[in-house]
Write a protein that holds these residues in place. Sequence first.
Motif, PDB file in Angstrom:
ATOM      1  N   SER A 142       0.838  -1.198   0.000  1.00 33.89           N
ATOM      2  CA  SER A 142       0.000   0.000   0.000  1.00 33.89           C
ATOM      3  C   SER A 142       0.875   1.251   0.000  1.00 33.89           C
ATOM      4  N   LYS A 171      -2.239   3.274   7.465  1.00 32.36           N
ATOM      5  CA  LYS A 171      -3.679   3.060   7.299  1.00 32.36           C
ATOM      6  C   LYS A 171      -4.014   1.576   7.405  1.00 32.36           C
ATOM      7  N   ASN A 172      -5.065   1.144   6.709  1.00 34.61           N
ATOM      8  CA  ASN A 172      -5.621  -0.187   6.923  1.00 34.61           C
ATOM      9  C   ASN A 172      -4.606  -1.318   6.745  1.00 34.61           C
ATOM     10  N   PRO A 203      -3.817  -3.374  -0.493  1.00 37.55           N
ATOM     11  CA  PRO A 203      -5.185  -2.918  -0.769  1.00 37.55           C
ATOM     12  C   PRO A 203      -5.603  -3.532  -2.097  1.00 37.55           C
ATOM     13  N   TYR A 206      -7.150  -3.035  -5.669  1.00 32.34           N
ATOM     14  CA  TYR A 206      -7.444  -2.058  -6.717  1.00 32.34           C
ATOM     15  C   TYR A 206      -7.987  -2.805  -7.930  1.00 32.34           C
ATOM     16  N   ASN A 216     -12.498  -1.967   0.066  1.00 35.07           N
ATOM     17  CA  ASN A 216     -13.661  -1.199   0.507  1.00 35.07           C
ATOM     18  C   ASN A 216     -14.980  -1.906   0.232  1.00 35.07           C
ATOM     19  N   THR A 259     -13.646  -1.446   4.229  1.00 33.80           N
ATOM     20  CA  THR A 259     -12.730  -0.599   4.982  1.00 33.80           C
ATOM     21  C   THR A 259     -13.058   0.887   4.837  1.00 33.80           C
ATOM     22  N   TYR A 260     -12.631   1.632   5.810  1.00 36.21           N
ATOM     23  CA  TYR A 260     -12.788   3.095   5.854  1.00 36.21           C
ATOM     24  C   TYR A 260     -11.726   3.714   4.963  1.00 36.21           C
ATOM     25  N   GLN A 261     -12.118   4.616   4.068  1.00 40.88           N
ATOM     26  CA  GLN A 261     -11.185   5.142   3.069  1.00 40.88           C
ATOM     27  C   GLN A 261     -10.665   6.545   3.359  1.00 40.88           C
ATOM     28  N   TYR A 314     -15.330  12.102   4.715  1.00 42.19           N
ATOM     29  CA  TYR A 314     -15.991  11.749   3.454  1.00 42.19           C
ATOM     30  C   TYR A 314     -16.623  12.962   2.775  1.00 42.19           C
ATOM     31  N   LYS A 329     -19.812   3.184   6.950  1.00 41.07           N
ATOM     32  CA  LYS A 329     -18.367   2.944   6.961  1.00 41.07           C
ATOM     33  C   LYS A 329     -17.789   3.188   8.353  1.00 41.07           C
ATOM     34  N   ARG A 365     -15.933   0.572  10.753  1.00 41.13           N
ATOM     35  CA  ARG A 365     -14.606   0.890  11.262  1.00 41.13           C
ATOM     36  C   ARG A 365     -14.534   0.707  12.781  1.00 41.13           C
TER      37      ARG A 365
END
Length: 217
Positions: free
Chosen positions: A9, A14-15, A92, A94, A137, A174-176, A180, A193, A197
């Motif tokens: 990533s 992050k996640n 992640p 994609y 996500n 997942t929280y992006q 938002y 979301k 989370r």
Amino acid sequence: MKVYAINGSPRKNKNTATLLKKALDGVKQSVKDEEIETEIINLYDLKYTGCKSCFACKRIGGSSYGKCAIKDDINEVLERLSLSDGLIFGSPVYFGNISGQLRSFLERLLFPYIVYDNNYSSIAPKRMKTAFIYTMNVKEEVMKESGYLSTFNNMEFYLEKLFTKPVVMYSNDTYQFDDYSKYKVECFSEEEKAKTRQNQFPLDCQKAFELGKNLIK
């Protein structure tokens, strides 16, 4: 003994990175009475390409037989990983697949170990334990219905053939974004979301910890 986490990533906190760090915490917990080192490698910090199809790794008697001949930022990394005791990959998702950065890295890591004999044998120096953590996500049902798993299985197949069958976990929905409202997002609900989370991601962190704890046995 050394276990590496490979972060595919672009984000370091992050996640995906969070789950990889939890997995490494689990590794250290499982062998706390032994000497063990862990390290996370952030691929987006490095400059490299995917396989260039030079076939130097296949040249009989060549100085690069069984290893990648390209000299760039990951050349030394590949050397270190070849003798590791465990590899935990994280990415992640994609367009239904792992990040391009990790894909290129895996090309460079795996292809030199494949022998072009009738069985496509492995000449990897060690059959280290492996694991794969995917973050995405989309919800679990979308992941399953949209063919994500068959795509993931392709790379997992080669990890098993060359090293060992990877332990796999998924972190879904997942929280992006931190906020938002700053982005054009109509297909996801910020409220839902945030709830996921708060309630699910801590469970995913524990699952990653357990993955690491059980990896080196």
